[in-house]
Write a protein that holds these residues in place. Structure first.
Motif, PDB file in Angstrom:
ATOM      1  N   PHE A 137     -35.457  17.079   8.040  1.00  0.00           N
ATOM      2  CA  PHE A 137     -35.034  17.124   6.522  1.00  0.00           C
ATOM      3  C   PHE A 137     -35.020  18.340   5.866  1.00  0.00           C
ATOM      4  N   GLY A 138     -36.410  19.364   6.117  1.00  0.00           N
ATOM      5  CA  GLY A 138     -36.868  20.251   5.732  1.00  0.00           C
ATOM      6  C   GLY A 138     -37.747  20.417   4.034  1.00  0.00           C
ATOM      7  N   ALA A 139     -37.854  18.843   4.352  1.00  0.00           N
ATOM      8  CA  ALA A 139     -38.166  18.992   2.545  1.00  0.00           C
ATOM      9  C   ALA A 139     -39.874  19.548   2.422  1.00  0.00           C
ATOM     10  N   GLU A 140     -39.954  20.183   1.532  1.00  0.00           N
ATOM     11  CA  GLU A 140     -40.709  20.482   0.655  1.00  0.00           C
ATOM     12  C   GLU A 140     -42.557  20.029   1.521  1.00  0.00           C
ATOM     13  N   ARG A 141     -42.174  19.055   0.824  1.00  0.00           N
ATOM     14  CA  ARG A 141     -43.288  18.344   1.376  1.00  0.00           C
ATOM     15  C   ARG A 141     -43.089  16.507   2.074  1.00  0.00           C
ATOM     16  N   THR A 142     -43.665  16.527   3.330  1.00  0.00           N
ATOM     17  CA  THR A 142     -43.401  14.684   3.524  1.00  0.00           C
ATOM     18  C   THR A 142     -44.465  14.401   4.109  1.00  0.00           C
ATOM     19  N   PHE A 143     -44.902  13.249   3.766  1.00  0.00           N
ATOM     20  CA  PHE A 143     -45.818  12.330   4.076  1.00  0.00           C
ATOM     21  C   PHE A 143     -45.224  10.945   4.882  1.00  0.00           C
ATOM     22  N   PRO A 144     -46.391  10.474   5.743  1.00  0.00           N
ATOM     23  CA  PRO A 144     -45.882   9.300   6.333  1.00  0.00           C
ATOM     24  C   PRO A 144     -47.177   8.717   5.813  1.00  0.00           C
ATOM     25  N   LEU A 145     -46.454   7.145   5.631  1.00  0.00           N
ATOM     26  CA  LEU A 145     -46.825   5.955   4.450  1.00  0.00           C
ATOM     27  C   LEU A 145     -47.401   4.579   4.780  1.00  0.00           C
ATOM     28  N   SER A 146     -48.193   4.124   4.779  1.00  0.00           N
ATOM     29  CA  SER A 146     -47.973   2.489   4.942  1.00  0.00           C
ATOM     30  C   SER A 146     -48.070   2.264   3.727  1.00  0.00           C
ATOM     31  N   VAL A 147     -47.397   1.256   2.884  1.00  0.00           N
ATOM     32  CA  VAL A 147     -47.305   0.734   1.482  1.00  0.00           C
ATOM     33  C   VAL A 147     -48.460  -0.559   1.199  1.00  0.00           C
ATOM     34  N   SER A 148     -48.128  -1.363   2.700  1.00  0.00           N
ATOM     35  CA  SER A 148     -48.326  -2.541   2.780  1.00  0.00           C
ATOM     36  C   SER A 148     -49.276  -2.736   3.884  1.00  0.00           C
ATOM     37  N   HIS A 149     -49.812  -1.328   4.603  1.00  0.00           N
ATOM     38  CA  HIS A 149     -51.632  -1.419   4.835  1.00  0.00           C
ATOM     39  C   HIS A 149     -52.253  -0.496   4.611  1.00  0.00           C
ATOM     40  N   ASN A 150     -51.529   0.103   3.554  1.00  0.00           N
ATOM     41  CA  ASN A 150     -52.659   0.850   3.043  1.00  0.00           C
ATOM     42  C   ASN A 150     -52.632   2.016   4.161  1.00  0.00           C
ATOM     43  N   ARG A 151     -51.980   3.439   3.742  1.00  0.00           N
ATOM     44  CA  ARG A 151     -52.943   3.414   5.436  1.00  0.00           C
ATOM     45  C   ARG A 151     -51.823   4.963   4.734  1.00  0.00           C
ATOM     46  N   TYR A 152     -52.450   6.127   5.381  1.00  0.00           N
ATOM     47  CA  TYR A 152     -51.917   8.424   4.831  1.00  0.00           C
ATOM     48  C   TYR A 152     -51.908   8.430   2.948  1.00  0.00           C
ATOM     49  N   PHE A 153     -52.593   7.839   2.176  1.00  0.00           N
ATOM     50  CA  PHE A 153     -52.754   7.627   1.122  1.00  0.00           C
ATOM     51  C   PHE A 153     -52.458   9.063   0.484  1.00  0.00           C
ATOM     52  N   ASN A 154     -53.730   9.989   1.518  1.00  0.00           N
ATOM     53  CA  ASN A 154     -54.859  10.679   0.675  1.00  0.00           C
ATOM     54  C   ASN A 154     -54.003  11.828   0.250  1.00  0.00           C
ATOM     55  N   ASP A 155     -53.732  13.142   1.411  1.00  0.00           N
ATOM     56  CA  ASP A 155     -52.808  14.196   0.809  1.00  0.00           C
ATOM     57  C   ASP A 155     -51.555  13.684   0.549  1.00  0.00           C
ATOM     58  N   PHE A 156     -50.850  12.104   0.101  1.00  0.00           N
ATOM     59  CA  PHE A 156     -49.303  11.757  -0.788  1.00  0.00           C
ATOM     60  C   PHE A 156     -50.927  11.852  -2.524  1.00  0.00           C
ATOM     61  N   TYR A 157     -51.364  11.476  -2.822  1.00  0.00           N
ATOM     62  CA  TYR A 157     -52.399  11.851  -4.057  1.00  0.00           C
ATOM     63  C   TYR A 157     -52.535  12.677  -4.625  1.00  0.00           C
ATOM     64  N   ALA A 158     -53.146  13.869  -3.725  1.00  0.00           N
ATOM     65  CA  ALA A 158     -53.736  15.191  -3.625  1.00  0.00           C
ATOM     66  C   ALA A 158     -52.557  15.895  -3.797  1.00  0.00           C
ATOM     67  N   TRP A 159     -51.061  15.459  -3.265  1.00  0.00           N
ATOM     68  CA  TRP A 159     -49.483  16.071  -3.846  1.00  0.00           C
ATOM     69  C   TRP A 159     -49.534  15.518  -4.795  1.00  0.00           C
ATOM     70  N   LEU A 160     -49.590  14.800  -5.674  1.00  0.00           N
ATOM     71  CA  LEU A 160     -49.388  14.286  -7.294  1.00  0.00           C
ATOM     72  C   LEU A 160     -50.159  15.119  -7.958  1.00  0.00           C
ATOM     73  N   GLU A 161     -51.872  15.185  -7.992  1.00  0.00           N
ATOM     74  CA  GLU A 161     -52.759  15.633  -8.726  1.00  0.00           C
ATOM     75  C   GLU A 161     -51.681  17.452  -9.120  1.00  0.00           C
ATOM     76  N   GLU A 162     -51.145  17.837  -7.800  1.00  0.00           N
ATOM     77  CA  GLU A 162     -51.324  19.353  -8.166  1.00  0.00           C
ATOM     78  C   GLU A 162     -50.384  19.336  -9.165  1.00  0.00           C
ATOM     79  N   TYR A 163     -49.289  18.086  -9.623  1.00  0.00           N
ATOM     80  CA  TYR A 163     -48.167  18.355 -10.659  1.00  0.00           C
ATOM     81  C   TYR A 163     -48.466  17.934 -12.016  1.00  0.00           C
TER      82      TYR A 163
END
Length: 466
Positions: A137-163
């Motif tokens: 897709f060429g997205a500036e930021r792409t994150f894998p997540l598993s919301v139901s299993h709570n996986r891979y959230f750290n990088d996603f939250y760090a991105w939110l904190e940037e803004y």
């Protein structure tokens, strides 16, 4: 509120938008299901991450042009994206990328706002390969997540904190204004655990009480069938018996325990039953303490109730056989029980008759309500606001001339809720003042039926004690 950043969650139906909304909001508010198109309106909630970063999250309906109704839902969703400051575009990671997702993503990309592509439902390492497919897709930021299993959230939250900027804190009374590294460390350690608790829909409930108080009869009344043997002979139940039912989207598992006798009278198999009971209590969340209304609270009842304190369980006091009690007013009966069980002052009381079914159905609602409190986490900012209030009303006593200062507080654990008080002299804070703080916190937050642990520590202590 108008200055808060708006974060919109956009995506096609059934990709997990509402589940992510619930996780960020720390509660189950949006309806989640496997049926496409469950969310039709834009839901909004002000949430906090990292203790002091507030923003408004927008949960939108799935974008789908298959019908006139869904087309209007899609229109509302895209309008929310235009109004938002930050956009999260979610896709289903169990499916390969398709042209419709690409087109929608590029449409959002043209808005020229912070935009992340979130590939949800990447539930294990084997499924990560599908995530790489979406990098095209060429997205500036792409994150894998598993919301139901709570996986891979750290990088996603760090991105939110940037803004999302941190909240501007007001001046504080007695408490230090700086952001505390200990609190941040605790949040980092327990964040994943908290998210798992938010998804946990299983409640383990222990039925405890003296012999022949009606535990088996109550279990039968709750589950609606003769699951255990009921007898007038004391001590019929020996092994704990599990029984599960569904109630308000929770799975409630009851364990019917062996009747507990005085230790001097426990022989052979009943000693084994008591050991099994304590093993079960170690795994329980909530205890239903059964009291016989025709007898009242005995010394043995008090000892049994002490097990609730020992294992730090949520609790509900159930007065059984209410239909055949002696003539005594409700108020008098409750006052007598409260007087005998002072250490369970936080536990609600319900009067029932397992035999006739009187008010038994209300127990299930109480169990769910107590469990919600048992696993709740109070945001650090709100907790410290209440702490300031408490200190301003009743200042911290000195200890032999030494000034005692509470620098801040943070909740570091749930089930049960545990709060660390960071104090310059932890050993100098008098137990009566800790009790005052616990009662004050209870008065501001709903902890009915839940034990509350307050622990004093020095700044920088990293050990998390059970």
């Amino acid at each position: 509120m108008s200055d808060l950043k708006k974060v919109a969650i956009i995506g096609r139906p059934n990709v997990g938008k509402s589940s992510l909304f619930n996780r960020l909001a720390r509660q189950r508010d949006a309806i989640t299901s496997d049926m496409s198109g469950t969310t039709r309106d834009v839901k909004k909630r002000v949430v906090t991450i990292s203790g002091n970063r507030d923003f408004e999250i927008l949960d939108t309906g799935g974008i789908d042009y298959s019908s006139e109704l869904f087309s209007k839902v899609a229109e509302h969703a895209l309008r929310a994206a235009k109004e938002a400051d930050i956009i999260i575009y979610m896709v289903n990671g169990k499916m390969l990328p398709d042209d419709e997702d690409r087109e929608l993503f590029y449409q959002l990309q043209a808005l020229d706002k912070p935009l992340a592509l979130v590939v949800n439902k990447i539930d294990n390492e084997k499924e990560e390969e599908r995530y790489w497919e979406f990098l095209e897709f060429g997205a500036e930021r792409t994150f894998p997540l598993s919301v139901s299993h709570n996986r891979y959230f750290n990088d996603f939250y760090a991105w939110l904190e940037e803004y999302i900027p941190p909240r501007e804190e007001e001046g504080e009374l007695e408490l230090e204004e700086e952001v505390d590294p200990f609190a941040e460390m605790l949040e980092e350690i327990h964040f994943d655990e908290q998210e798992e608790e938010e998804e946990d829909r299983d409640i383990k409930v222990a039925l405890i009480g003296r012999v022949n108080t009606g535990k088996s009869s109550l279990l039968n009344a709750l589950v609606g069938e003769e699951r255990t043997i009921v007898s007038d002979v004391a001590g019929t139940t020996i092994d704990p018996v599990d029984e599960s039912i569904e109630h308000n989207d929770y799975k409630i598992t009851f364990v019917d325990t062996a009747g507990i006798r005085r230790r001097g009278k426990i022989l052979g198999i009943e000693k084994y039953a008591l050991d099994r009971t304590e093993e079960m209590l170690e795994k329980a969340d909530i205890a239903l303490l059964l009291i016989d209304a025709t007898v009242g609270v005995t010394e043995l009842d008090e000892r049994i109730a002490g097990l609730i304190e020992k294992f730090k369980l949520g609790s509900l006091i159930v007065i059984n056989k209410w239909d055949v009690r002696e003539e005594k007013s409700y108020e008098e009966a409750i006052d007598d029980i409260r007087d005998e069980l002072k250490f369970l002052h936080y536990a609600p009381i319900i009067t029932v008759s397992a035999k006739t079914g009187q008010r038994v159905h209300k127990i299930l609602d109480q169990i769910v309500a107590i469990y919600e409190r048992y696993k709740q986490r109070i945001p650090t900012s709100k907790l410290n606001d209440v702490l300031r209030e408490a200190i301003s009303r009743h200042h911290i006593p000195s200890h032999h001339g030494a000034v005692v200062k509470i620098k801040f507080a943070t909740q570091y654990e749930t089930k049960p809720p545990k709060i660390a008080l960071i104090v310059n002299h932890p050993n100098f804070l008098h137990f009566s003042y800790k009790r005052y703080l616990a009662n004050y916190i209870r008065s501001k937050f709903d902890f009915e039926g839940v034990p509350l642990d307050l622990e004093t520590r020095k700044r920088g202590e990293r050990k998390i004690d059970e």
